[in-house]
Design a protein around this motif. Structure first.
Motif: not given
Length: 89
Positions: A38-48, A65-71
């Motif tokens: 819920s905290i990271l949801q606005p920033y997540i582009k994709n997640e594995v 969790h491996l999360i793809l962000l804009d950064q």
């Protein structure tokens, strides 16, 4: 000496306590996953989730969790602990 009925009752109590402890641990683990998502949801582009890869020296690395962000990529490993985390230089 305990009779057969007492042994069965004590065994059922022990199994019930074990099941409740396991259920509580899983419940806490799910709540931390939901809070983090819920905290990271606005920033997540994709997640594995739950990746296992070789570490190069004969072992394995588990990435929760491996999360793809804009950064860039964000790796997360959560632990079922409560409390505050402090850091220092």
């Amino acid at each position: 000496m305990l009779d057969e009925t007492s042994i069965i009752i004590l065994s059922l109590i022990a199994v019930t306590i074990f099941v409740v402890i396991i259920w509580q641990l899983k419940k806490h683990r799910r709540s931390t996953d939901l809070m983090m998502t819920s905290i990271l949801q606005p920033y997540i582009k994709n997640e594995v989730k739950h990746i296992i890869i070789p570490d190069g020296i004969g072992g394995l690395l588990e990435i929760e969790h491996l999360i793809l962000l804009d950064q860039g990529l964000f790796l997360i490993e959560t632990y079922p602990m409560a409390g505050n985390l402090y850091g220092a230089e």
